[in-house]
Motif scaffolding. Structure first.
Motif, PDB file in Angstrom:
ATOM      1  N   ARG A 203      42.736  40.544  37.859  1.00 26.88           N
ATOM      2  CA  ARG A 203      41.497  41.223  38.229  1.00 26.88           C
ATOM      3  C   ARG A 203      40.416  40.854  37.223  1.00 26.88           C
ATOM      4  O   ARG A 203      40.661  40.809  36.017  1.00 26.88           O
ATOM      5  CB  ARG A 203      41.698  42.741  38.259  1.00 26.88           C
ATOM      6  N   PHE A 204      39.199  40.617  37.716  1.00 24.99           N
ATOM      7  CA  PHE A 204      38.077  40.242  36.860  1.00 24.99           C
ATOM      8  C   PHE A 204      36.873  41.096  37.245  1.00 24.99           C
ATOM      9  O   PHE A 204      36.179  40.833  38.221  1.00 24.99           O
ATOM     10  CB  PHE A 204      37.762  38.745  37.020  1.00 24.99           C
ATOM     11  N   PHE A 205      36.660  42.174  36.489  1.00 26.88           N
ATOM     12  CA  PHE A 205      35.526  43.081  36.672  1.00 26.88           C
ATOM     13  C   PHE A 205      35.395  43.545  38.124  1.00 26.88           C
ATOM     14  O   PHE A 205      34.303  43.527  38.709  1.00 26.88           O
ATOM     15  CB  PHE A 205      34.225  42.426  36.210  1.00 26.88           C
ATOM     16  N   ALA A 206      36.496  43.981  38.711  1.00 30.50           N
ATOM     17  CA  ALA A 206      36.493  44.435  40.106  1.00 30.50           C
ATOM     18  C   ALA A 206      36.853  45.914  40.184  1.00 30.50           C
ATOM     19  O   ALA A 206      37.290  46.521  39.208  1.00 30.50           O
ATOM     20  CB  ALA A 206      37.471  43.615  40.939  1.00 30.50           C
ATOM     21  N   ASN A 207      36.641  46.506  41.383  1.00 37.95           N
ATOM     22  CA  ASN A 207      37.020  47.893  41.696  1.00 37.95           C
ATOM     23  C   ASN A 207      36.235  48.921  40.898  1.00 37.95           C
ATOM     24  O   ASN A 207      36.699  50.052  40.701  1.00 37.95           O
ATOM     25  CB  ASN A 207      38.515  48.136  41.471  1.00 37.95           C
ATOM     26  N   ASN A 208      35.022  48.578  40.432  1.00 41.59           N
ATOM     27  CA  ASN A 208      34.242  49.515  39.626  1.00 41.59           C
ATOM     28  C   ASN A 208      33.543  50.551  40.504  1.00 41.59           C
ATOM     29  O   ASN A 208      32.934  50.212  41.519  1.00 41.59           O
ATOM     30  CB  ASN A 208      33.193  48.767  38.807  1.00 41.59           C
ATOM     31  N   GLY A 209      33.647  51.804  40.096  1.00 47.01           N
ATOM     32  CA  GLY A 209      32.967  52.887  40.776  1.00 47.01           C
ATOM     33  C   GLY A 209      32.170  53.720  39.794  1.00 47.01           C
ATOM     34  O   GLY A 209      32.534  53.857  38.625  1.00 47.01           O
ATOM     35  N   LEU A 210      31.067  54.281  40.270  1.00 45.65           N
ATOM     36  CA  LEU A 210      30.194  55.118  39.443  1.00 45.65           C
ATOM     37  C   LEU A 210      30.294  56.553  39.930  1.00 45.65           C
ATOM     38  O   LEU A 210      30.202  56.820  41.130  1.00 45.65           O
ATOM     39  CB  LEU A 210      28.753  54.639  39.561  1.00 45.65           C
TER      40      LEU A 210
END
Length: 367
Positions: free
Chosen positions: A89-96
């Motif tokens: 994984r490379f800077f994926a699945n980010n949520g705020l």
């Protein structure tokens, strides 16, 4: 309430750009923290999951709008991965999401707060050194609760200073728990945090009533041992799942800074936590131990961390014990940026893994 949410979000995002820094009120301050971390799982006894590389980030924006020296509104926005990786994984699945938004009135001796906040129980999920030292204790960290709480300070330089915190709360299932960007479904096995909390998801302190409680006593500044900090926490949490039992827990820990001279210090830390009716299961209790020793010299630090997570069941076949072993080293640059590297062995319900990690972190305060 919706307008309050947008206001808090706007304040949090704009805070790094503006603040009343002249000491007058109202006063706006903020702290932005950024972590860039790479986890390399180089050995994994679970062949289905295998080895992989996970590069990810975490950003926290904490903001305080103080209308008077005693009264303020605080918020915390978090951007981080909301799902467990299923491979590289490379800077994926980010949520705020909005983790905290509450009002607080506090004097030198007492205070009260209400809104969405993180109830205090234990510390090891926050203050254990290393990259992975907080992993086991993270199981019992409490976050995103709606409720009320109080603070009382007492003591003196001779007998020590004491801070008592207590809170009554429930899980936030309002629109304030919505996430942006990545919004995973609560039924997805890879989900770490769902797109939104709802009552029908059940689980700990998801009761819809203020019938979940924590209490914590923190002690420091004892004349005989001025560099000792110790605490005891208690929790009683209902469960929104029908038929589930109330979970109770107690945690106790201490930290002691030993000055060895020549800008060298040794800091042992330890925390023990015990839980009955784990996750509402009357047949299960659990014990957690997180212990570490950290050696600091100037900008350098080296730490050895160990952890135990033991589940006990009325069915002996269901018992198991997990272990964490880690060695970590870090360097803090003059601008406050810190680089850490760690090597760790970790077990989880019979699955063993070896991790090599690196983390770069820094924070910016204003003012």
């Amino acid at each position: 309430m919706k307008s309050l949410s947008f206001l808090a979000g706007g304040i949090a995002l704009l805070a790094p750009l503006a603040a009343f820094a002249d000491g007058s009120f109202p006063m706006l301050n903020s702290e932005t923290s950024l972590e860039v971390q790479n986890d390399g799982i180089v050995r994994n006894s679970d062949k289905a999951t295998g080895t992989y590389d996970d590069m990810h980030l975490k950003v926290e924006q904490e903001t305080g709008l103080f209308l008077t020296p005693e009264f303020g509104i605080k918020s915390q926005l978090v951007l981080e991965p909301l799902m467990t990786p299923d491979g590289d994984r490379f800077f994926a699945n980010n949520g705020l999401y909005l983790e905290q938004l509450y009002a607080q009135y506090r004097t030198d001796v007492a205070g009260i707060y209400a809104g969405k906040f993180d109830p205090l129980f234990g510390r090891a999920y926050d203050n254990a050194p290393g990259i992975y030292g907080t992993d086991f204790a993270g199981d019992y960290e409490l976050t995103e609760a709606d409720g009320v709480g109080g603070i009382a300070d007492f003591g003196n330089d001779r007998v020590g200073h004491y801070e008592l915190k207590a809170a009554a709360f429930t899980l936030d299932t309002t629109f304030l728990s919505e996430s942006l960007f990545t919004r995973p479904n609560g039924t997805n096995p890879r989900t770490d945090r769902p797109r939104r909390f709802t009552r029908d998801q059940g689980g700990l302190y998801n009761t819809g009533d203020l019938n979940n409680f924590t209490a914590d006593v923190n002690m420091f500044g004892l004349a005989a041992i001025p560099d000792l900090t110790a605490y005891v926490s208690f929790e009683s949490l209902g469960n929104g799942t029908p038929g589930a039992a109330r979970q109770t827990g107690v945690a106790a820990g201490a930290e002691y800074a030993i000055d060895l001279g020549d800008d060298v210090s040794l800091v042992p830390r330890g925390e023990y936590a015990h839980f009955d009716n784990v996750d509402g299961d009357k047949a299960t209790n659990a014990d957690y131990v997180t212990a570490s020793v950290e050696l600091d010299k100037g900008p350098w630090d080296v730490a050895v961390i160990g952890g135990i997570r033991k589940f006990n069941s009325t069915d002996p076949a269901a018992d198991y014990t997990d272990h964490l072993r880690e060695i970590s080293a870090g360097y803090t640059f003059e601008n406050g940026m810190k680089l850490e590297v760690s090597a760790a062995g970790e077990s989880d319900a019979g699955t063993d893994a070896t991790l090599i990690g690196a983390k770069l972190s820094w924070s910016l305060r204003n003012p």
